[in-house]
Every structure is written in C-alpha cells, then in structure tokens.
Motif scaffolding. Structure first.
Motif, PDB file in Angstrom:
ATOM      1  N   ASN A  75      39.215  34.393  20.076  1.00 47.75           N
ATOM      2  CA  ASN A  75      39.463  34.958  21.402  1.00 47.75           C
ATOM      3  C   ASN A  75      38.235  35.676  21.965  1.00 47.75           C
ATOM      4  N   GLY A  76      37.081  35.445  21.345  1.00 52.66           N
ATOM      5  CA  GLY A  76      35.832  35.958  21.883  1.00 52.66           C
ATOM      6  C   GLY A  76      35.547  37.411  21.603  1.00 52.66           C
ATOM      7  N   VAL A  77      36.189  37.980  20.582  1.00 54.38           N
ATOM      8  CA  VAL A  77      35.987  39.386  20.244  1.00 54.38           C
ATOM      9  C   VAL A  77      35.130  39.484  18.983  1.00 54.38           C
ATOM     10  N   ARG A  78      34.013  40.179  19.053  1.00 54.04           N
ATOM     11  CA  ARG A  78      33.167  40.396  17.881  1.00 54.04           C
ATOM     12  C   ARG A  78      33.902  41.291  16.888  1.00 54.04           C
ATOM     13  N   THR A  79      33.750  41.000  15.603  1.00 54.84           N
ATOM     14  CA  THR A  79      34.492  41.734  14.576  1.00 54.84           C
ATOM     15  C   THR A  79      33.565  42.522  13.660  1.00 54.84           C
ATOM     16  N   SER A  80      34.075  43.659  13.206  1.00 51.68           N
ATOM     17  CA  SER A  80      33.364  44.502  12.252  1.00 51.68           C
ATOM     18  C   SER A  80      34.373  45.053  11.252  1.00 51.68           C
ATOM     19  N   ILE A  81      33.966  45.200  10.002  1.00 54.88           N
ATOM     20  CA  ILE A  81      34.844  45.718   8.944  1.00 54.88           C
ATOM     21  C   ILE A  81      34.284  47.043   8.426  1.00 54.88           C
ATOM     22  N   PHE A  82      35.127  48.058   8.371  1.00 51.68           N
ATOM     23  CA  PHE A  82      34.777  49.384   7.868  1.00 51.68           C
ATOM     24  C   PHE A  82      34.708  49.329   6.345  1.00 51.68           C
ATOM     25  N   VAL A  83      33.541  49.620   5.762  1.00 53.76           N
ATOM     26  CA  VAL A  83      33.369  49.475   4.312  1.00 53.76           C
ATOM     27  C   VAL A  83      32.613  50.658   3.716  1.00 53.76           C
TER      28      VAL A  83
END
Length: 237
Positions: free
Chosen positions: A124-132
């Motif tokens: 859906n065109g949303v950049r993703t990031s994961i909290f680590v």
C-alpha cells in the motif's frame, strides 16, 4: 544527513488533561514543521490516552513533511495505517500496560507475523520500520522480514550515557553498520535528548532519522519550541 522527526504525543497528553482542544495538536505539528523539523511522529495506543486515532486522520492532509505512525500492529492499528497511509509506519511491540515503549521486537520469534504485516503495508506504499534492541541477531532477523528500516531502541544508551558510560554506543554503531550492510535504513529513538544526541550521532553511522518526543517537548518548556528544535537541528547537521 539525519532527519529530525518530532513525536507530538506529549502535546496530546497536555490537551487531554483538560478535555478540550488546547494545545491543538495539528497547530503544534504545523509549527514544528515551520521551525524546521523534517517529520512528525505519533504513537497512538489502543486506549488513546494521548494521540487519538482521529488525530492521525486530521494530521495527514495538512502535513508537508514525513508522517510516521508508530504502534503495535493489532488490527485496529493496521486499519488506521491503511486508511491514513503515512510515509512510514514503525512497528513497536507494546505491552498492553506499558507506559511507554520498553523493548524491541524479537524478530526471529515473530518473523512470519512481521513478514505478513510488512508485506501488507508495503503493498500500500507505506515504508516500514521495526523497533529493535541493539542486538545483531535481531538486526539479521529484521532483514528477513522485508522491512525497509529498523529503529534502534536507545533507552539503554541514554541511561548509560547519563551514568558516565558512553561506550554503550559501540553496540549501536555495530548494529547500525550491520543494518546498512544488509540494505536496511537506520532510525533511532527513545530518550535521546539535547544532552546525549551529539555523542550518539557522532558515534553511530548511517542514521537516517531520529524520533524524539518526551525530551524535546520537556526541553521546550525552558527554551521554547522553536529554539529547542533549532538546537536539535544543529546537533544533527
């Protein structure tokens, strides 16, 4: 250069304390953009104790910088992100009773779950990031989920720095370098402040973005919001 995204949760907390609309979070976000910040971050919780889901809908049409929505990907949150379509979504494994974020993802244990959620957001065109956390195995696990970026959880660095142990930044530097080598963008956030940001920025490579809220809004009580943002931008650039 490292971008500054300002988390406006605390402005919403102040608004909610009186039940009205002062301070207005949209007005505050627009001023923050005007003062030079390159992004606005919000982190709605299921109980909406600070930022409300409706705030996200109000903010998206008027913001001109990157909009980042953080949160645990329960269905209500997933639906919100797909409706609002911010520039970035940051996935955080919040416990139900957490006052604030207090841990990163176990990207090995939850890999398949994260893969599914991330695939939906990216389609859906949303950049993703994961909290680590700053653990190499978690960085390697994140790379296998298909995420675009990680966000390094920096509370342990902030605590160590305040107690005179700045060398803990080495673990963050190693993880940032590994993430870069694996093709991931690197964000960072949690308890970064005017006191510790310069050291962190100088010692951790490849920082694309820092997300700062509690410290920045607190410091603005003494310095003013515009001047505080100006200080942060100078540290980053």
């Amino acid at each position: 250069m490292t971008k500054l995204s300002v988390n406006i949760n605390k402005i919403a907390t102040l608004r909610n304390a009186r039940g009205g609309d002062i301070p207005n979070v949209v007005e505050a976000a627009l001023n923050i953009e005007k003062f030079g910040a390159e992004g606005i971050t919000v982190h709605p919780r299921p109980d909406e104790r600070h930022i409300r889901y409706s705030d996200c809908h109000d903010l998206k049409p008027v913001l001109t910088t990157e909009f980042n929505i953080e949160g645990k990907p329960i269905q209500k949150f997933i639906d919100l992100v797909l409706e609002v379509k911010p520039a970035q979504v940051t996935l955080v494994p919040d416990a139900e009773d957490a006052i604030t974020s207090n841990a990163g993802w176990d990207t090995i244990k939850h890999r398949e779950y994260l893969q599914d959620v991330i695939a939906e957001f990216k389609s859906n065109g949303v950049r993703t990031s994961i909290f680590v956390d700053p653990v190499k195995e978690m960085i390697e696990g994140a790379a296998k989920t298909g995420t675009d970026r990680i966000e390094l959880y920096t509370e342990s660095f902030a605590v160590d720095y305040a107690e005179g142990r700045p060398d803990s930044a080495k673990a963050y530097a190693q993880c940032a370098q590994l993430a870069h080598e694996l093709g991931l963008g690197v964000n960072a956030g949690h308890d970064l402040s005017l006191k510790n940001l310069r050291y962190f920025k100088e010692n951790v490579p490849h920082l694309a973005e820092v997300s700062i809220g509690h410290a920045l809004i607190s410091e603005a009580l003494y310095l003013g919001l515009e001047k505080t943002i100006e200080h942060y931008l100078k540290l980053l650039k």
